[in-house]
Design a protein around this motif. Structure first.
Motif, PDB file in Angstrom:
ATOM      1  N   GLU A   2      34.717  31.942  47.905  1.00 59.61           N
ATOM      2  CA  GLU A   2      33.678  31.471  48.819  1.00 59.61           C
ATOM      3  C   GLU A   2      32.520  32.462  48.870  1.00 59.61           C
ATOM      4  O   GLU A   2      32.720  33.675  48.883  1.00 59.61           O
ATOM      5  CB  GLU A   2      34.271  31.289  50.217  1.00 59.61           C
ATOM      6  N   LYS A   3      31.304  31.918  48.885  1.00 55.36           N
ATOM      7  CA  LYS A   3      30.101  32.741  48.893  1.00 55.36           C
ATOM      8  C   LYS A   3      29.832  33.287  50.293  1.00 55.36           C
ATOM      9  O   LYS A   3      30.023  32.577  51.283  1.00 55.36           O
ATOM     10  CB  LYS A   3      28.919  31.895  48.424  1.00 55.36           C
ATOM     11  N   ASN A   4      29.368  34.526  50.378  1.00 57.04           N
ATOM     12  CA  ASN A   4      29.003  35.155  51.638  1.00 57.04           C
ATOM     13  C   ASN A   4      27.916  34.324  52.313  1.00 57.04           C
ATOM     14  O   ASN A   4      26.888  34.036  51.707  1.00 57.04           O
ATOM     15  CB  ASN A   4      28.509  36.575  51.335  1.00 57.04           C
ATOM     16  N   PRO A   5      28.113  33.907  53.582  1.00 57.97           N
ATOM     17  CA  PRO A   5      27.107  33.069  54.247  1.00 57.97           C
ATOM     18  C   PRO A   5      25.751  33.758  54.404  1.00 57.97           C
ATOM     19  O   PRO A   5      24.718  33.090  54.401  1.00 57.97           O
ATOM     20  CB  PRO A   5      27.734  32.750  55.607  1.00 57.97           C
ATOM     21  N   TYR A   6      25.722  35.072  54.518  1.00 58.37           N
ATOM     22  CA  TYR A   6      24.447  35.779  54.614  1.00 58.37           C
ATOM     23  C   TYR A   6      23.679  35.693  53.291  1.00 58.37           C
ATOM     24  O   TYR A   6      22.464  35.592  53.274  1.00 58.37           O
ATOM     25  CB  TYR A   6      24.632  37.249  55.011  1.00 58.37           C
ATOM     26  N   GLU A   8      23.942  33.172  51.163  1.00 55.86           N
ATOM     27  CA  GLU A   8      23.435  31.797  51.119  1.00 55.86           C
ATOM     28  C   GLU A   8      22.188  31.643  51.982  1.00 55.86           C
ATOM     29  O   GLU A   8      21.224  30.995  51.586  1.00 55.86           O
ATOM     30  CB  GLU A   8      24.515  30.815  51.564  1.00 55.86           C
ATOM     31  N   LEU A   9      22.194  32.245  53.172  1.00 59.19           N
ATOM     32  CA  LEU A   9      21.028  32.192  54.057  1.00 59.19           C
ATOM     33  C   LEU A   9      19.828  32.860  53.394  1.00 59.19           C
ATOM     34  O   LEU A   9      18.726  32.309  53.372  1.00 59.19           O
ATOM     35  CB  LEU A   9      21.328  32.878  55.386  1.00 59.19           C
ATOM     36  N   ALA A  10      20.032  34.039  52.818  1.00 62.48           N
ATOM     37  CA  ALA A  10      18.941  34.763  52.163  1.00 62.48           C
ATOM     38  C   ALA A  10      18.354  33.936  51.025  1.00 62.48           C
ATOM     39  O   ALA A  10      17.130  33.885  50.858  1.00 62.48           O
ATOM     40  CB  ALA A  10      19.429  36.119  51.651  1.00 62.48           C
ATOM     41  N   GLU A  11      19.199  33.266  50.253  1.00 61.81           N
ATOM     42  CA  GLU A  11      18.710  32.440  49.145  1.00 61.81           C
ATOM     43  C   GLU A  11      17.838  31.301  49.655  1.00 61.81           C
ATOM     44  O   GLU A  11      16.869  30.919  49.009  1.00 61.81           O
ATOM     45  CB  GLU A  11      19.884  31.897  48.326  1.00 61.81           C
ATOM     46  N   CYS A  12      18.153  30.770  50.830  1.00 59.57           N
ATOM     47  CA  CYS A  12      17.344  29.688  51.420  1.00 59.57           C
ATOM     48  C   CYS A  12      15.971  30.183  51.861  1.00 59.57           C
ATOM     49  O   CYS A  12      15.015  29.410  51.921  1.00 59.57           O
ATOM     50  CB  CYS A  12      18.061  29.083  52.621  1.00 59.57           C
ATOM     51  N   LEU A  13      15.859  31.463  52.170  1.00 65.67           N
ATOM     52  CA  LEU A  13      14.605  32.022  52.653  1.00 65.67           C
ATOM     53  C   LEU A  13      13.700  32.520  51.525  1.00 65.67           C
ATOM     54  O   LEU A  13      12.543  32.859  51.760  1.00 65.67           O
ATOM     55  CB  LEU A  13      14.885  33.176  53.624  1.00 65.67           C
ATOM     56  N   LEU A  14      14.219  32.573  50.305  1.00 64.72           N
ATOM     57  CA  LEU A  14      13.450  33.072  49.168  1.00 64.72           C
ATOM     58  C   LEU A  14      12.637  31.955  48.529  1.00 64.72           C
ATOM     59  O   LEU A  14      13.016  30.787  48.561  1.00 64.72           O
ATOM     60  CB  LEU A  14      14.386  33.660  48.112  1.00 64.72           C
ATOM     61  N   SER A  15      11.530  32.350  47.901  1.00 60.45           N
ATOM     62  CA  SER A  15      10.735  31.380  47.149  1.00 60.45           C
ATOM     63  C   SER A  15      11.522  30.937  45.916  1.00 60.45           C
ATOM     64  O   SER A  15      12.454  31.612  45.479  1.00 60.45           O
ATOM     65  CB  SER A  15       9.408  32.004  46.716  1.00 60.45           C
ATOM     66  N   GLU A  16      11.134  29.780  45.345  1.00 57.78           N
ATOM     67  CA  GLU A  16      11.817  29.278  44.150  1.00 57.78           C
ATOM     68  C   GLU A  16      11.750  30.288  43.010  1.00 57.78           C
ATOM     69  O   GLU A  16      12.714  30.470  42.270  1.00 57.78           O
ATOM     70  CB  GLU A  16      11.197  27.956  43.711  1.00 57.78           C
ATOM     71  N   GLU A  17      10.587  30.947  42.862  1.00 52.87           N
ATOM     72  CA  GLU A  17      10.427  31.941  41.803  1.00 52.87           C
ATOM     73  C   GLU A  17      11.421  33.084  41.975  1.00 52.87           C
ATOM     74  O   GLU A  17      12.038  33.534  41.014  1.00 52.87           O
ATOM     75  CB  GLU A  17       8.996  32.489  41.803  1.00 52.87           C
ATOM     76  N   MET A  18      11.588  33.546  43.214  1.00 55.90           N
ATOM     77  CA  MET A  18      12.515  34.654  43.458  1.00 55.90           C
ATOM     78  C   MET A  18      13.948  34.247  43.123  1.00 55.90           C
ATOM     79  O   MET A  18      14.674  35.007  42.498  1.00 55.90           O
ATOM     80  CB  MET A  18      12.421  35.107  44.915  1.00 55.90           C
ATOM     81  N   VAL A  19      14.363  33.056  43.526  1.00 53.71           N
ATOM     82  CA  VAL A  19      15.724  32.600  43.257  1.00 53.71           C
ATOM     83  C   VAL A  19      15.954  32.408  41.756  1.00 53.71           C
ATOM     84  O   VAL A  19      17.033  32.688  41.238  1.00 53.71           O
ATOM     85  CB  VAL A  19      16.037  31.295  44.026  1.00 53.71           C
ATOM     86  N   GLU A  20      14.919  31.953  41.050  1.00 55.71           N
ATOM     87  CA  GLU A  20      15.048  31.738  39.610  1.00 55.71           C
ATOM     88  C   GLU A  20      15.221  33.049  38.850  1.00 55.71           C
ATOM     89  O   GLU A  20      16.006  33.127  37.901  1.00 55.71           O
ATOM     90  CB  GLU A  20      13.820  31.003  39.074  1.00 55.71           C
ATOM     91  N   VAL A  27      23.798  41.440  51.270  1.00 57.21           N
ATOM     92  CA  VAL A  27      23.045  41.314  52.513  1.00 57.21           C
ATOM     93  C   VAL A  27      23.775  42.158  53.547  1.00 57.21           C
ATOM     94  O   VAL A  27      24.985  41.999  53.751  1.00 57.21           O
ATOM     95  CB  VAL A  27      22.951  39.854  52.998  1.00 57.21           C
ATOM     96  N   GLU A  28      23.045  43.095  54.147  1.00 57.70           N
ATOM     97  CA  GLU A  28      23.615  43.947  55.177  1.00 57.70           C
ATOM     98  C   GLU A  28      22.903  43.681  56.496  1.00 57.70           C
ATOM     99  O   GLU A  28      21.685  43.756  56.562  1.00 57.70           O
ATOM    100  CB  GLU A  28      23.464  45.420  54.817  1.00 57.70           C
ATOM    101  N   LYS A  29      23.694  43.405  57.518  1.00 56.37           N
ATOM    102  CA  LYS A  29      23.159  43.115  58.845  1.00 56.37           C
ATOM    103  C   LYS A  29      23.397  44.320  59.739  1.00 56.37           C
ATOM    104  O   LYS A  29      24.527  44.802  59.852  1.00 56.37           O
ATOM    105  CB  LYS A  29      23.860  41.886  59.409  1.00 56.37           C
ATOM    106  N   ASN A  66       9.457  41.184  54.385  1.00 57.34           N
ATOM    107  CA  ASN A  66       9.421  39.736  54.498  1.00 57.34           C
ATOM    108  C   ASN A  66       9.400  39.369  55.976  1.00 57.34           C
ATOM    109  O   ASN A  66       9.407  40.230  56.839  1.00 57.34           O
ATOM    110  CB  ASN A  66      10.631  39.118  53.799  1.00 57.34           C
ATOM    111  N   TYR A  67       9.395  38.054  56.261  1.00 63.51           N
ATOM    112  CA  TYR A  67       9.390  37.601  57.647  1.00 63.51           C
ATOM    113  C   TYR A  67      10.547  38.227  58.419  1.00 63.51           C
ATOM    114  O   TYR A  67      11.648  38.323  57.892  1.00 63.51           O
ATOM    115  CB  TYR A  67       9.600  36.083  57.739  1.00 63.51           C
ATOM    116  N   PRO A  68      10.326  38.568  59.672  1.00 67.08           N
ATOM    117  CA  PRO A  68      11.468  38.974  60.500  1.00 67.08           C
ATOM    118  C   PRO A  68      12.354  37.757  60.778  1.00 67.08           C
ATOM    119  O   PRO A  68      11.879  36.626  60.792  1.00 67.08           O
ATOM    120  CB  PRO A  68      10.826  39.464  61.799  1.00 67.08           C
ATOM    121  N   VAL A  69      13.629  37.994  60.966  1.00 65.07           N
ATOM    122  CA  VAL A  69      14.577  36.932  61.269  1.00 65.07           C
ATOM    123  C   VAL A  69      15.293  37.292  62.570  1.00 65.07           C
ATOM    124  O   VAL A  69      15.950  38.319  62.653  1.00 65.07           O
ATOM    125  CB  VAL A  69      15.613  36.770  60.133  1.00 65.07           C
TER     126      VAL A  69
END
Length: 127
Positions: A2-6, A8-20, A27-29, A66-69
């Protein structure tokens, strides 16, 4: 596995170019930050034949704001790859245009802040 949920969240916040071109590897919280570490993918290199380049590690990481979360700063720790041309022995790497000139902000963050505030704030050192 199973993938770390953090991640997965970070990947959703990245631009398509960054993910590619980059993989979220960690991810460290903390109480103040959500640190996202990205490594450049080994997707081959335009202009070179298969097998002509040999991986040669990473450059020292760069930190991009990047944007604060949820009140936490969210810096990207970006590790760019380097390769060696097996025929010439020369070091090869890609040039990335990931930040707004004169800042440490991602292009998307800088555009958002400039639109909202009329300027890009200086939040001081990255550490």
């Amino acid at each position: 596995m199973e993938k770390n949920p953090y991640i997965e969240l970070a990947e959703c916040l990245l631009s398509e170019e960054m993910v590619e071109y980059f993989e979220v590897v960690m991810v460290e919280k903390t109480l103040e930050t959500l640190d996202v570490t990205l490594e450049e993918r080994d997707n081959g290199f335009e202009g070179y034949k298969p097998g002509q380049l040999r991986p040669n590690g990473f450059y020292e990481e760069s930190i991009v704001r990047n944007y604060p979360v949820r009140g936490r700063k969210m810096p990207f720790h970006i590790k760019r790859r380097r390769w060696v041309d097996v025929e010439t022995g020369k070091s090869v790497s890609r040039r990335w245009d990931l930040v707004t000139k004169g800042t440490h902000f991602s292009k998307e963050s800088a555009a958002f802040l400039k639109d909202m505030l009329g300027q890009i704030p200086d939040y001081g050192p990255l550490s």
